[in-house]
Design a protein around this motif. Structure first.
Motif, PDB file in Angstrom:
ATOM      1  N   VAL A  31       0.845  -1.197   0.000  1.00  0.00           N
ATOM      2  CA  VAL A  31       0.000   0.000   0.000  1.00  0.00           C
ATOM      3  C   VAL A  31       0.881   1.247   0.000  1.00  0.00           C
ATOM      4  O   VAL A  31       0.630   2.205  -0.741  1.00  0.00           O
ATOM      5  CB  VAL A  31      -0.984  -0.018   1.193  1.00  0.00           C
ATOM      6  CG1 VAL A  31      -1.665   1.331   1.379  1.00  0.00           C
ATOM      7  CG2 VAL A  31      -2.016  -1.118   1.012  1.00  0.00           C
ATOM      8  N   PHE A  32       1.986   1.215   0.821  1.00  0.00           N
ATOM      9  CA  PHE A  32       2.880   2.359   0.866  1.00  0.00           C
ATOM     10  C   PHE A  32       3.532   2.591  -0.497  1.00  0.00           C
ATOM     11  O   PHE A  32       3.636   3.734  -0.964  1.00  0.00           O
ATOM     12  CB  PHE A  32       3.956   2.136   1.942  1.00  0.00           C
ATOM     13  CG  PHE A  32       4.925   3.267   2.038  1.00  0.00           C
ATOM     14  CD1 PHE A  32       4.593   4.455   2.670  1.00  0.00           C
ATOM     15  CD2 PHE A  32       6.190   3.155   1.480  1.00  0.00           C
ATOM     16  CE1 PHE A  32       5.485   5.500   2.739  1.00  0.00           C
ATOM     17  CE2 PHE A  32       7.089   4.191   1.549  1.00  0.00           C
ATOM     18  CZ  PHE A  32       6.751   5.372   2.182  1.00  0.00           C
ATOM     19  N   ALA A  33       3.979   1.498  -1.142  1.00  0.00           N
ATOM     20  CA  ALA A  33       4.631   1.625  -2.443  1.00  0.00           C
ATOM     21  C   ALA A  33       3.659   2.173  -3.488  1.00  0.00           C
ATOM     22  O   ALA A  33       4.006   3.047  -4.299  1.00  0.00           O
ATOM     23  CB  ALA A  33       5.197   0.272  -2.879  1.00  0.00           C
ATOM     24  N   VAL A  34       2.424   1.657  -3.463  1.00  0.00           N
ATOM     25  CA  VAL A  34       1.413   2.152  -4.420  1.00  0.00           C
ATOM     26  C   VAL A  34       1.131   3.632  -4.169  1.00  0.00           C
ATOM     27  O   VAL A  34       1.092   4.439  -5.105  1.00  0.00           O
ATOM     28  CB  VAL A  34       0.128   1.291  -4.337  1.00  0.00           C
ATOM     29  CG1 VAL A  34      -1.018   1.947  -5.101  1.00  0.00           C
ATOM     30  CG2 VAL A  34       0.375  -0.106  -4.869  1.00  0.00           C
ATOM     31  N   PHE A  39       1.667   9.289  -5.504  1.00  0.00           N
ATOM     32  CA  PHE A  39       2.034  10.655  -5.121  1.00  0.00           C
ATOM     33  C   PHE A  39       3.208  11.158  -5.962  1.00  0.00           C
ATOM     34  O   PHE A  39       3.193  12.287  -6.440  1.00  0.00           O
ATOM     35  CB  PHE A  39       2.380  10.734  -3.620  1.00  0.00           C
ATOM     36  CG  PHE A  39       1.179  10.950  -2.762  1.00  0.00           C
ATOM     37  CD1 PHE A  39       0.662  12.223  -2.584  1.00  0.00           C
ATOM     38  CD2 PHE A  39       0.541   9.879  -2.141  1.00  0.00           C
ATOM     39  CE1 PHE A  39      -0.464  12.420  -1.794  1.00  0.00           C
ATOM     40  CE2 PHE A  39      -0.589  10.078  -1.358  1.00  0.00           C
ATOM     41  CZ  PHE A  39      -1.092  11.349  -1.175  1.00  0.00           C
ATOM     42  N   ALA A  40       4.223  10.331  -6.171  1.00  0.00           N
ATOM     43  CA  ALA A  40       5.428  10.760  -6.882  1.00  0.00           C
ATOM     44  C   ALA A  40       5.150  10.992  -8.359  1.00  0.00           C
ATOM     45  O   ALA A  40       5.731  11.890  -8.970  1.00  0.00           O
ATOM     46  CB  ALA A  40       6.540   9.723  -6.695  1.00  0.00           C
ATOM     47  N   LYS A  41       4.312  10.182  -8.958  1.00  0.00           N
ATOM     48  CA  LYS A  41       4.105  10.273 -10.405  1.00  0.00           C
ATOM     49  C   LYS A  41       2.833  11.017 -10.806  1.00  0.00           C
ATOM     50  O   LYS A  41       2.762  11.534 -11.919  1.00  0.00           O
ATOM     51  CB  LYS A  41       4.059   8.859 -11.025  1.00  0.00           C
ATOM     52  CG  LYS A  41       5.281   8.049 -10.802  1.00  0.00           C
ATOM     53  CD  LYS A  41       6.451   8.644 -11.534  1.00  0.00           C
ATOM     54  CE  LYS A  41       7.691   7.783 -11.286  1.00  0.00           C
ATOM     55  NZ  LYS A  41       8.856   8.337 -11.902  1.00  0.00           N
ATOM     56  N   VAL A  42       1.844  11.094  -9.952  1.00  0.00           N
ATOM     57  CA  VAL A  42       0.566  11.678 -10.363  1.00  0.00           C
ATOM     58  C   VAL A  42       0.239  12.937  -9.569  1.00  0.00           C
ATOM     59  O   VAL A  42       0.104  14.029 -10.148  1.00  0.00           O
ATOM     60  CB  VAL A  42      -0.575  10.640 -10.224  1.00  0.00           C
ATOM     61  CG1 VAL A  42      -1.919  11.256 -10.589  1.00  0.00           C
ATOM     62  CG2 VAL A  42      -0.304   9.422 -11.080  1.00  0.00           C
ATOM     63  N   PHE A  43       0.100  12.797  -8.272  1.00  0.00           N
ATOM     64  CA  PHE A  43      -0.433  13.909  -7.468  1.00  0.00           C
ATOM     65  C   PHE A  43       0.544  15.073  -7.330  1.00  0.00           C
ATOM     66  O   PHE A  43       0.189  16.223  -7.585  1.00  0.00           O
ATOM     67  CB  PHE A  43      -0.864  13.422  -6.082  1.00  0.00           C
ATOM     68  CG  PHE A  43      -1.955  12.375  -6.119  1.00  0.00           C
ATOM     69  CD1 PHE A  43      -3.076  12.546  -6.913  1.00  0.00           C
ATOM     70  CD2 PHE A  43      -1.856  11.220  -5.372  1.00  0.00           C
ATOM     71  CE1 PHE A  43      -4.079  11.589  -6.942  1.00  0.00           C
ATOM     72  CE2 PHE A  43      -2.852  10.270  -5.401  1.00  0.00           C
ATOM     73  CZ  PHE A  43      -3.965  10.440  -6.185  1.00  0.00           C
ATOM     74  N   VAL A  44       1.764  14.815  -6.913  1.00  0.00           N
ATOM     75  CA  VAL A  44       2.735  15.888  -6.683  1.00  0.00           C
ATOM     76  C   VAL A  44       3.075  16.610  -7.993  1.00  0.00           C
ATOM     77  O   VAL A  44       3.065  17.841  -8.036  1.00  0.00           O
ATOM     78  CB  VAL A  44       3.997  15.355  -5.959  1.00  0.00           C
ATOM     79  CG1 VAL A  44       5.076  16.418  -5.905  1.00  0.00           C
ATOM     80  CG2 VAL A  44       3.631  14.893  -4.555  1.00  0.00           C
TER      81      VAL A  44
END
Length: 174
Positions: A31-34, A39-44
């Motif tokens: 879950v943390f990795a997903v 967050f790293a690729k989409v949200f941020v």
């Protein structure tokens, strides 16, 4: 209900059961990795892109506002120059109109002065003619008056030769 002893647990919460911890840790890591990838690729990047786009938009708006301000100042300066030029033109037109009005007034005064001078000359000529005419009659009036006074005082009429002698020789006419 399910029996806690039948499920192999001592009862209570499964999070506190040490036998289930390795599976829970794997799921926590998954879950943390997903979430990390999301967050790293989409949200941020999406939020960062929105912030960058917003900053670029603000910077562009500020630059455009400065450009408009510079244009407005240039137009205001040009308008002030045009107003100064219009004032100068109006002063020149007013000065020319004033000069023309003074010239016209002076011309009318000169014409009127000429007419008045001509009228004075004509009046003086009429007065001189009337004076000359009156002076011509003065001798006759004086002779008539002298004859009437002599007759009244003496009772006898005087001759015209005596009256002319009494009045003296006619003086040169002025």
């Amino acid at each position: 209900m399910a029996d806690p002893a039948a499920s192999g647990g001592a009862g209570g919460l499964p999070q506190f059961d040490l036998a289930q911890w390795p599976g829970q840790m794997i799921w926590v890591l998954v879950v943390f990795a997903v979430l990390y990838v999301l967050f790293a690729k989409v949200f941020v990047p999406g939020v960062g892109g929105a912030i960058d786009a917003r900053e670029a938009k603000i910077a562009g708006d500020i630059a455009e506002a400065r450009r408009f301000k510079a244009e407005a100042e240039a137009q205001a300066k040009a308008a002030a120059g045009e107003m100064d030029q219009a004032r100068d033109n109006a002063r020149q037109v007013a000065a020319a109109a004033k000069k023309e009005a003074k010239t016209a007034a002076a011309r009318r005064r000169a014409e009127e002065a000429g007419r008045l001078a001509k009228g004075f000359e004509e009046a003086e000529a009429r007065i001189a003619a009337a004076k000359t005419d009156a002076m011509g009659h003065v001798r006759a009036i004086a002779a008539g008056t002298a004859a009437a006074m002599i007759e009244r005082l003496t009772g006898a009429a005087a001759s015209s030769a005596e009256i002319d002698g009494a009045l003296g020789a006619p003086a040169a006419q002025a």
